[in-house]
Each structure stands twice: as structure tokens, then as C-alpha cells.
Design an enzyme around this catalytic site. Structure first.
Site, PDB file in Angstrom:
ATOM      1  N   PHE A   1     -10.086  -7.047  -6.234  1.00 51.82           N
ATOM      2  CA  PHE A   1      -9.888  -7.534  -4.846  1.00 51.82           C
ATOM      3  C   PHE A   1      -9.794  -6.544  -3.896  1.00 51.82           C
ATOM      4  O   PHE A   1      -8.696  -6.963  -3.014  1.00 51.82           O
ATOM      5  CB  PHE A   1      -8.808  -8.733  -4.891  1.00 51.82           C
TER       6      PHE A   1
ATOM      7  N   ASP B   1     -14.733  -5.641  -5.864  1.00 52.58           N
ATOM      8  CA  ASP B   1     -14.646  -6.907  -5.089  1.00 52.58           C
ATOM      9  C   ASP B   1     -15.971  -7.629  -5.350  1.00 52.58           C
ATOM     10  O   ASP B   1     -16.988  -6.947  -5.681  1.00 52.58           O
ATOM     11  CB  ASP B   1     -14.457  -6.526  -3.729  1.00 52.58           C
TER      12      ASP B   1
ATOM     13  N   ASP C   1      -4.931  -8.074  -5.715  1.00 52.81           N
ATOM     14  CA  ASP C   1      -4.469  -8.443  -4.711  1.00 52.81           C
ATOM     15  C   ASP C   1      -5.458  -9.697  -4.250  1.00 52.81           C
ATOM     16  O   ASP C   1      -6.199  -9.390  -3.254  1.00 52.81           O
ATOM     17  CB  ASP C   1      -4.515  -7.417  -3.670  1.00 52.81           C
TER      18      ASP C   1
ATOM     19  N   ARG D   1       0.838  -1.166   0.046  1.00 49.45           N
ATOM     20  CA  ARG D   1      -0.184   0.017  -0.113  1.00 49.45           C
ATOM     21  C   ARG D   1       0.773   1.053  -0.005  1.00 49.45           C
ATOM     22  O   ARG D   1       0.653   2.448  -0.706  1.00 49.45           O
ATOM     23  CB  ARG D   1      -0.900   0.038   1.299  1.00 49.45           C
TER      24      ARG D   1
ATOM     25  N   CYS E   1      -0.767 -14.346  -2.308  1.00 49.60           N
ATOM     26  CA  CYS E   1      -0.552 -14.826  -0.809  1.00 49.60           C
ATOM     27  C   CYS E   1      -0.739 -16.411  -0.714  1.00 49.60           C
ATOM     28  O   CYS E   1      -0.761 -16.782   0.229  1.00 49.60           O
ATOM     29  CB  CYS E   1      -1.504 -14.036  -0.168  1.00 49.60           C
TER      30      CYS E   1
ATOM     31  N   ALA F   1     -13.498 -10.505 -10.444  1.00 53.08           N
ATOM     32  CA  ALA F   1     -12.221  -9.610 -11.011  1.00 53.08           C
ATOM     33  C   ALA F   1     -11.949 -10.347 -12.618  1.00 53.08           C
ATOM     34  O   ALA F   1     -11.665  -9.560 -13.536  1.00 53.08           O
ATOM     35  CB  ALA F   1     -11.173  -9.777 -10.447  1.00 53.08           C
TER      36      ALA F   1
HETATM   37  N1  SAH Z   1      -6.472  -6.035  -1.037  1.00 47.94           N
HETATM   38  C1  SAH Z   1      -7.142  -5.881  -0.051  1.00 47.94           C
HETATM   39  C2  SAH Z   1      -7.386  -7.435   0.791  1.00 47.94           C
HETATM   40  C3  SAH Z   1      -7.676  -8.427  -0.115  1.00 47.94           C
HETATM   41  S1  SAH Z   1      -8.283  -9.839   0.293  1.00 47.94           S
HETATM   42  C4  SAH Z   1      -6.781  -4.922   1.193  1.00 47.94           C
HETATM   43  O1  SAH Z   1      -5.714  -4.430   0.969  1.00 47.94           O
HETATM   44  O2  SAH Z   1      -7.315  -4.895   2.275  1.00 47.94           O
HETATM   45  C5  SAH Z   1      -9.250 -10.550  -1.134  1.00 47.94           C
HETATM   46  C6  SAH Z   1     -10.406 -10.149  -1.550  1.00 47.94           C
HETATM   47  O3  SAH Z   1     -10.864 -10.573  -2.736  1.00 47.94           O
HETATM   48  C7  SAH Z   1     -11.572 -10.494  -0.602  1.00 47.94           C
HETATM   49  O4  SAH Z   1     -12.252  -8.950  -0.327  1.00 47.94           O
HETATM   50  C8  SAH Z   1     -12.573 -11.228  -1.581  1.00 47.94           C
HETATM   51  O5  SAH Z   1     -13.972 -10.778  -1.395  1.00 47.94           O
HETATM   52  C9  SAH Z   1     -12.386 -10.620  -2.773  1.00 47.94           C
HETATM   53  N2  SAH Z   1     -12.239 -11.759  -3.991  1.00 47.94           N
HETATM   54  C10 SAH Z   1     -12.276 -13.089  -3.801  1.00 47.94           C
HETATM   55  N3  SAH Z   1     -12.881 -13.743  -5.001  1.00 47.94           N
HETATM   56  C11 SAH Z   1     -12.995 -12.661  -5.822  1.00 47.94           C
HETATM   57  C12 SAH Z   1     -13.107 -12.453  -7.326  1.00 47.94           C
HETATM   58  N4  SAH Z   1     -13.116 -13.661  -8.018  1.00 47.94           N
HETATM   59  N5  SAH Z   1     -13.409 -11.330  -8.043  1.00 47.94           N
HETATM   60  C13 SAH Z   1     -13.287 -10.204  -6.970  1.00 47.94           C
HETATM   61  N6  SAH Z   1     -13.094 -10.128  -5.900  1.00 47.94           N
HETATM   62  C14 SAH Z   1     -12.918 -11.476  -5.276  1.00 47.94           C
END
Ligand code: SAH
Length: 388
Positions: free
Chosen positions: A223, A245, A292, A207, A332, A275
Site C-alpha cells: 500500500f 500498490d 499501511d 516513516r 487508519c 496486496a
Molecule cells: N503508505 C502510504 C499511504 C497509503 S494510502 C504513504 O505513506 O504515503 C493507501 C494506498 O493503498 C493507496 O495508494 C491505494 O491505492 C492502495 N490500495 C488500496 N487497496 C489496495 C490493495 N488491495 N492492494 C494494494 N494497494 C491498495
């Protein structure tokens, strides 16, 4: 305390202070209850250390110490050491949220504690740590005087330990949401309703780098969860920062987080979508994309499919962004190594027929220390790339 004996020649990793003993290395497991603490001995009867047993897991023992000391003293001294490091890292800084205890990284296998200002969220992953939980809470109360300690032990890996999910208040008064400060930016965190402990503290370095280079850019944060990257981008002077998201509940917090930091709502749009679909179906008028995603590979077996998933979203972003764009891309998944991830980027760029430069390679922040004796603790890879 009962004794667990290893097979001949199996003491080597413990002599190197590796914290795990696998079931196949054990010669004699005493008659104990799940989670009990044992003394571990080599086949030649040399004392090697103290560890917590998990009778159902492949990892039979997780070590707490490599010396003979009373268990309460060990736990307290490890927690104090963890706290001391965080004070060295964060005292006087504009951040009051960090990972206070990072499991093996802080010599406390099975225990994660995230600090959100005066709230502590605890994740327990093993039978042994379940038994120690009560004394951990007492020590945390004594050292930190938190207003609330909440247990959120919901990781899928608990199944292998024969543990059911647990979510409950362990101390103090519920505070949902709690408000945190990260690098001078403030966020609402929902430990109960949110994902994981409520906030993804591990991506702070990523970030920060987004904030550093977002000036004047049109940012798409894929995400996004509750929009932490979007807020960081706006703080860095981004022209706009859109959040995408699949979870509407996560997106519900994005505007609050943006407005509370003094940024205008019109600099921001939310998209509730997958996404994969969004990146494929839209022209993408952005010159900074953040990817992410959650762990695509939860098990080693999932790695090939996960790499295909990573490649698909990265290829779309690389192909559709104009020359001179930034891409912050992360994984991750523990089972996807840094080398595999970089190789995936190579294939994504090649398929997109674009040149791609890696500007920075990041991991989780310093509040997620890696124990030098436990390299398996590393999982997060974030690359900042430049698209030519
Ligand atoms: N970047 C964020 C953390 C991401 S966690 C931060 O810094 O706080 C991963 C996220 O991806 C979650 O919120 C989850 O709801 C979302 N997610 C999971 N599968 C997804 C998809 N296919 N398309 C979009 N979002 C998705």
C-alpha cells in the site's frame, strides 16, 4: 444570531467542551439556513457557546467557541493558534509539509488544511465550514502568503451534509506537482491528481521509525502510494525497498521520489497488484514488511470484515518472513480501535504460529493534535513489531 435550545439535561457534554451537539439533544432548532452559526443555550437558558449548524446531519451543531465573541475573531484566533503550534513544532526543522489545521483537533470542525511548502490544500467537510471558507482563505493568505490554495473537498462523509464534491483553486496559481521536504527527504505531491490532499502526512512518525530500523534490510512497502515509506527505508540504509500498490498512477511517482533523493533505482522494484493476492501468492523474500492500507472499515458496520482483512494480510506477512524480521502495520479506520487492532495481531500471530513482539505503538504525528475534549479525533494506529 439565532438561538438553538437543548433538551433538559443535554448541556453536560458542552460544559465539558465537547464540540458536537447531536440532533436528539436539540429541543428547538431556529429557522435557519444550512450551515448558519447559532448561539446554543441550555434548557434553563444558559449560554453555552457558538456553533455551526448542519441541518441534514446527525451532528446538528459543531461548536466554534464556548464564549461570546465575533465569529471572524474566533476563526482568526483558532487559525493563529494552529499556526503557532506548527511553528513551535517545525521551525528550523527539515520539514516544510505538515497538517496546518486538523479540524476539531484545532478547534475548527469541518476544516483540514495541509501545507505543502508554499501550497495549501484545504478539505471542507461540513455545511458550516463551507460558509466560512471564504474568510478562512483570506486569513490564510494574510498569515502565510501561500502561492496557491486548492480546495479538495471529496470525502464521502460530505454526502451526509448534502454537499457535493468540490475541487477548485481558491487562490493563486496552480502548482502540480509541488515539491515538499519531510525530515530532509524530498517528495513530489500531486494535490489535484493524487489521493486525499496529495500526501499522507499523518504517517510521518511511522516513516521515521522505519528509517531508524531499516538498515541492511530487504523492505516490502505494501500500500505504498507514492513510496514515502520506501524512500524513508532507503534513507535508513535498507538494502532494497520494493513498493506495492494497486494504483499504477500512485506507483508512477515512486521512482521519481527515489531517484530525487539520491538512491539507486536498482534498489527498488514496483509491483502493481492487490496486496491480498501478492502476499498470498508469493514467497516474500523480505525481512521488513510495511502494511499501511486504506481504511477497511468506513462505517462501524464494516468492522468485522475489516478485522478479517487486516488479519489476512498481517498473518501472511508474519508467517512468511524469517525470524528476526520487522513488521510495521497500521490501520487508519476510526472504528477499529487500538485494542481491536492489537487483538487482531494476536490472532494473526497465533494462526501463523509465530511469536510476535510489539516494539512501538505510534499514532499520527504532532501536526495532527488531538483535542482533549474530543477523543473521537484519534484514528491512526501504527505498530512496529518484531517477528520471532
Ligand atoms: N503508505 C502510504 C499511504 C497509503 S494510502 C504513504 O505513506 O504515503 C493507501 C494506498 O493503498 C493507496 O495508494 C491505494 O491505492 C492502495 N490500495 C488500496 N487497496 C489496495 C490493495 N488491495 N492492494 C494494494 N494497494 C491498495
Amino acid at each position: 444570531m439565532k438561538a438553538l435550545t437543548l433538551k433538559p439535561g443535554r448541556e453536560k457534554s458542552l460544559r465539558g467542551h465537547h464540540p458536537w451537539v447531536f440532533s436528539r439533544a436539540c429541543e428547538h432548532i431556529p429557522d435557519i439556513e444550512d450551515g448558519e452559526i447559532v448561539e446554543v443555550f441550555s434548557s434553563g437558558d444558559a449560554f453555552l457557546g457558538l456553533g455551526m449548524c448542519s441541518l441534514r446531519s446527525q451532528i446538528t451543531v459543531r461548536m466554534l467557541a464556548f464564549e461570546r465573541k465575533p465569529v471572524p475573531d474566533i476563526v482568526r484566533s483558532h487559525i493563529e493558534g494552529a499556526l503557532q503550534l506548527r511553528r513551535a513544532l517545525f521551525d528550523g526543522k527539515k520539514t516544510n509539509a505538515y497538517r496546518l489545521i486538523n479540524a476539531e483537533g484545532d478547534r475548527l470542525p469541518g476544516l483540514i488544511v495541509d501545507k505543502f511548502d508554499d501550497v495549501l490544500v484545504m478539505q471542507i467537510g461540513t455545511a458550516g465550514m463551507t460558509r466560512l471558507g471564504g474568510s478562512v482563505v483570506d486569513i490564510l493568505v494574510d498569515l502565510l502568503h501561500p502561492s496557491w490554495i486548492y480546495e479538495k473537498s471529496v470525502a464521502a462523509s460530505r454526502k451526509e451534509e448534502g454537499l457535493n464534491p468540490v475541487q477548485k483553486t481558491l487562490y493563486g496559481t496552480e502548482k502540480e506537482p509541488c515539491t515538499i521536504m519531510e525530515e530532509g527527504l524530498s517528495f513530489d505531491v500531486f494535490p489535484i491528481r493524487g489521493q486525499k490532499t496529495g500526501f499522507f502526512l499523518d504517517q510521518r512518525p511511522a516513516r521515521n521509525i522505519v528509517r531508524e530500523y531499516a538498515h541492511g534490510r530487504r523492505v516490502l512497502n505494501c500500500f505504498s502510494y507514492t513510496g514515502a515509506f520506501s524512500v524513508a527505508a532507503l534513507a535508513g540504509g535498507a538494502e532494497r525497498a520494493d513498493s506495492l500498490d494497486i494504483s499504477q498512477e500512485a506507483l508512477n511517482s515512486v521512482s521519481t521520489n527515489i531517484v530525487r533523493n539520491g538512491f539507486e533505482e536498482r534498489a527498488h522494484t514496483e509491483f502493481c497488484a492487490s496486496a491480498f493476492d501478492f502476499l498470498r501468492e508469493n514467497p516474500l523474500d523480505y525481512d521488513f514488511i510495511i502494511l499501511d492500507p486504506p481504511a477497511f472499515a468506513k462505517r462501524r458496520f464494516d468492522v468485522p470484515g475489516a478485522l478479517r482483512g487486516y488479519k489476512e494480510i498481517n498473518r501472511q506477512a508474519i508467517q512468511k518472513m524469517p525470524r528476526g524480521s520487522f513488521l510495521l502495520t497500521a490501520s487508519c479506520s476510526y472504528h477499529v480501535t487500538r485494542e481491536m487492532f492489537q487483538d487482531m495481531l494476536f490472532h494473526a500471530a497465533l494462526d501463523a504460529r509465530r511469536d510476535l513482539q510489539i516494539i512501538a505503538r505510534l499514532g499520527s504525528g504532532p501536526d495532527h493534535p488531538l483535542n482533549v475534549y474530543h477523543p473521537e479525533g484519534e484514528y491512526l494506529k501504527s505498530f512496529l513489531c518484531y517477528v520471532q
